[in-house]
Scaffold this motif. Structure first.
Motif, PDB file in Angstrom:
ATOM      1  N   VAL A 141       0.848  -1.195   0.000  1.00 30.59           N
ATOM      2  CA  VAL A 141       0.000   0.000   0.000  1.00 30.59           C
ATOM      3  C   VAL A 141       0.882   1.242   0.000  1.00 30.59           C
ATOM      4  O   VAL A 141       1.790   1.383   0.830  1.00 30.59           O
ATOM      5  CB  VAL A 141      -0.933   0.015   1.225  1.00 30.59           C
ATOM      6  N   ALA A 142       0.626   2.143  -0.935  1.00 32.52           N
ATOM      7  CA  ALA A 142       1.453   3.334  -1.091  1.00 32.52           C
ATOM      8  C   ALA A 142       1.414   4.219   0.150  1.00 32.52           C
ATOM      9  O   ALA A 142       0.401   4.273   0.859  1.00 32.52           O
ATOM     10  CB  ALA A 142       0.974   4.128  -2.306  1.00 32.52           C
ATOM     11  N   PRO A 143       2.506   4.919   0.420  1.00 35.45           N
ATOM     12  CA  PRO A 143       2.524   5.871   1.544  1.00 35.45           C
ATOM     13  C   PRO A 143       1.374   6.872   1.416  1.00 35.45           C
ATOM     14  O   PRO A 143       1.060   7.358   0.333  1.00 35.45           O
ATOM     15  CB  PRO A 143       3.874   6.571   1.376  1.00 35.45           C
ATOM     16  N   VAL A 198       4.357   1.865  -6.706  1.00 39.87           N
ATOM     17  CA  VAL A 198       3.651   1.946  -5.424  1.00 39.87           C
ATOM     18  C   VAL A 198       4.448   2.782  -4.418  1.00 39.87           C
ATOM     19  O   VAL A 198       3.870   3.504  -3.596  1.00 39.87           O
ATOM     20  CB  VAL A 198       3.331   0.536  -4.876  1.00 39.87           C
ATOM     21  N   ARG A 199       5.747   2.730  -4.485  1.00 38.06           N
ATOM     22  CA  ARG A 199       6.571   3.517  -3.555  1.00 38.06           C
ATOM     23  C   ARG A 199       6.352   5.015  -3.756  1.00 38.06           C
ATOM     24  O   ARG A 199       6.324   5.786  -2.795  1.00 38.06           O
ATOM     25  CB  ARG A 199       8.054   3.172  -3.760  1.00 38.06           C
ATOM     26  N   GLY A 201       3.643   6.355  -5.126  1.00 39.53           N
ATOM     27  CA  GLY A 201       2.232   6.708  -5.106  1.00 39.53           C
ATOM     28  C   GLY A 201       1.596   6.846  -6.468  1.00 39.53           C
ATOM     29  O   GLY A 201       0.470   7.343  -6.578  1.00 39.53           O
ATOM     30  N   GLN A 202       2.264   6.389  -7.516  1.00 36.84           N
ATOM     31  CA  GLN A 202       1.644   6.428  -8.837  1.00 36.84           C
ATOM     32  C   GLN A 202       0.569   5.357  -8.977  1.00 36.84           C
ATOM     33  O   GLN A 202      -0.301   5.460  -9.844  1.00 36.84           O
ATOM     34  CB  GLN A 202       2.716   6.284  -9.917  1.00 36.84           C
ATOM     35  N   VAL A 203       0.639   4.322  -8.156  1.00 39.24           N
ATOM     36  CA  VAL A 203      -0.483   3.413  -7.931  1.00 39.24           C
ATOM     37  C   VAL A 203      -0.691   3.335  -6.425  1.00 39.24           C
ATOM     38  O   VAL A 203       0.210   3.631  -5.638  1.00 39.24           O
ATOM     39  CB  VAL A 203      -0.244   1.999  -8.522  1.00 39.24           C
ATOM     40  N   ASP A 204      -1.878   2.940  -6.033  1.00 35.96           N
ATOM     41  CA  ASP A 204      -2.189   2.842  -4.600  1.00 35.96           C
ATOM     42  C   ASP A 204      -1.790   1.497  -4.009  1.00 35.96           C
ATOM     43  O   ASP A 204      -1.447   1.416  -2.827  1.00 35.96           O
ATOM     44  CB  ASP A 204      -3.689   3.066  -4.383  1.00 35.96           C
ATOM     45  N   VAL A 205      -1.844   0.460  -4.844  1.00 39.43           N
ATOM     46  CA  VAL A 205      -1.581  -0.907  -4.365  1.00 39.43           C
ATOM     47  C   VAL A 205      -0.824  -1.664  -5.451  1.00 39.43           C
ATOM     48  O   VAL A 205      -1.093  -1.487  -6.651  1.00 39.43           O
ATOM     49  CB  VAL A 205      -2.895  -1.642  -4.035  1.00 39.43           C
ATOM     50  N   ALA A 206       0.106  -2.515  -5.032  1.00 36.62           N
ATOM     51  CA  ALA A 206       0.813  -3.384  -5.975  1.00 36.62           C
ATOM     52  C   ALA A 206       1.147  -4.699  -5.293  1.00 36.62           C
ATOM     53  O   ALA A 206       1.548  -4.714  -4.128  1.00 36.62           O
ATOM     54  CB  ALA A 206       2.105  -2.723  -6.464  1.00 36.62           C
ATOM     55  N   PRO A 207       0.978  -5.825  -5.981  1.00 39.11           N
ATOM     56  CA  PRO A 207       1.399  -7.118  -5.432  1.00 39.11           C
ATOM     57  C   PRO A 207       2.909  -7.266  -5.562  1.00 39.11           C
ATOM     58  O   PRO A 207       3.460  -7.161  -6.663  1.00 39.11           O
ATOM     59  CB  PRO A 207       0.657  -8.134  -6.310  1.00 39.11           C
TER      60      PRO A 207
END
Length: 363
Positions: A141-143, A198-199, A201-207
């Protein structure tokens, strides 16, 4: 059929789009050029031959030289009674294209590429499997985001890569939360782009899997969706699969049977030589740090080797159904068409003789 269409221009969006277009064509577009002989036929009735004639050669599709390395380091490669040639590929779609062209005989992949092979009408049956820790995959989950439950994914941007185990994990997570792909924004990326996306914040969640999980958690404000929420979204399965023409050819089929046994014994060697495997493969070959190599090995846990049986077929069908339920497959397919259960004898012999296990130990 639902198709995610979003790309991140800041992460080489155009290049990503082009690469994914090629991968999709290689994986899904092949159904239009398949012949009747390519259609999946399931497990044949004839027994597997066991004698490998002199001069037999197998071409094995590898990724990051992983299978070649474990066979070589364990000593199993030198014991094979046939010539083996390795060809390195990036991703399941490229291996599938090599199969279609007759340029590879056997390949090691995750559990999703064989599904896309079936959907493309290609007959490349699974002939062996290993199981690693299903909790090895985490939903990062992104910061700045507060996401602690799968239902919180609604409306979020999620990193997505078709034809990968991560694709299935995201789709299973959405289904488990009672959501559909249209309830979120699926951002198509290459797997290597997930950590930065994800780090930052360009996406909110990444596996993510290790070592990227630990690296990500060093970012201030980073978090993971708890394992209690994500249990069941990732299988931890990987497969060996082969072209049908290979397992129909007496010489190559016998060689492939020998390779299945070596596959099991080699990864059992990795179980019992974890430190050496971490150093000689991950550090020396893949150039990761010793600290990250240890994390990777520990996160995967002990390799076990499921029987090739109806239980494993049912597990694969459940992944097929999860992908199909959200419109991500072009047609209905049956997992049973994608296995050759005759190779279970070779799996059983190797597991028994090497001291490996068919299933993870239970406490």
């Amino acid at each position: 059929m639902h198709r995610p269409t979003s790309f991140l221009p800041g992460l080489r969006g155009r290049a990503t789009a082009a690469i994914l277009a090629v991968a999709t064509l290689a994986t899904l577009g092949l159904s239009g050029c398949s012949t009747g002989g390519d259609q999946p036929v399931g497990t044949p009735d004839t027994p597997l031959p066991t004698e490998v004639p002199p001069g037999t050669t197998l071409v094995v599709a590898d990724q990051s030289e992983r299978l070649q390395s474990v066979l070589r380091l364990s000593g199993e490669l030198d014991k094979l009674p046939f010539k083996i040639e390795f060809a390195n590929f990036v991703g399941g779609p490229a291996i599938l294209e090599a199969f279609r062209a007759g340029a590879a005989d056997v390949g090691q992949v995750g559990d999703v590429p064989p599904i896309h092979a079936l959907a493309a009408g290609q007959d490349v049956p699974i002939i062996a499997s290993y199981q690693t820790n299903p909790q090895a995959l985490k939903l990062a989950v992104a910061p700045g985001q507060s996401i602690s439950k799968l239902v919180d994914l609604k409306g979020k941007k999620i990193a997505y890569a078709e034809g990968t185990a991560q694709q299935a994990a995201i789709l299973k997570a959405l289904t488990k939360a009672g959501l559909e792909p249209g309830d979120v924004e699926l951002i198509r990326l290459q797997l290597a782009e997930f950590p930065d996306a994800v780090r930052t914040g360009q996406v909110d969640v990444a596996p993510l899997i290790e070592p990227n999980v630990t690296r990500f958690l060093r970012t201030e404000g980073a978090s993971l969706i708890p394992d209690s929420e994500t249990t069941g979204i990732y299988s931890g399965l990987a497969y060996l699969y082969a072209r049908r023409a290979v397992v129909q050819d007496p010489a190559k089929a016998a060689a492939t049977r020998e390779l299945v046994g070596a596959f099991v014994r080699a990864y059992q060697w990795a179980n019992t030589h974890g430190e050496e495997w971490a150093t000689r493969y991950y550090v020396d070959s893949q150039k990761v740090s010793a600290e990250d190599a240890t994390r990777i090995v520990e996160s995967l846990g002990t390799y076990t080797f499921p029987h090739l049986d109806e239980t494993l077929v049912a597990r694969q069908q459940s992944t097929i159904d999860a992908i199909d339920a959200v419109g991500e497959l072009p047609k209905k397919i049956k997992a049973s068409d994608g296995f050759d259960l005759r190779f279970d004898d070779a799996v059983t012999e190797a597991v028994t003789s090497s001291g490996a296990a068919f299933a993870p130990a239970t406490s």
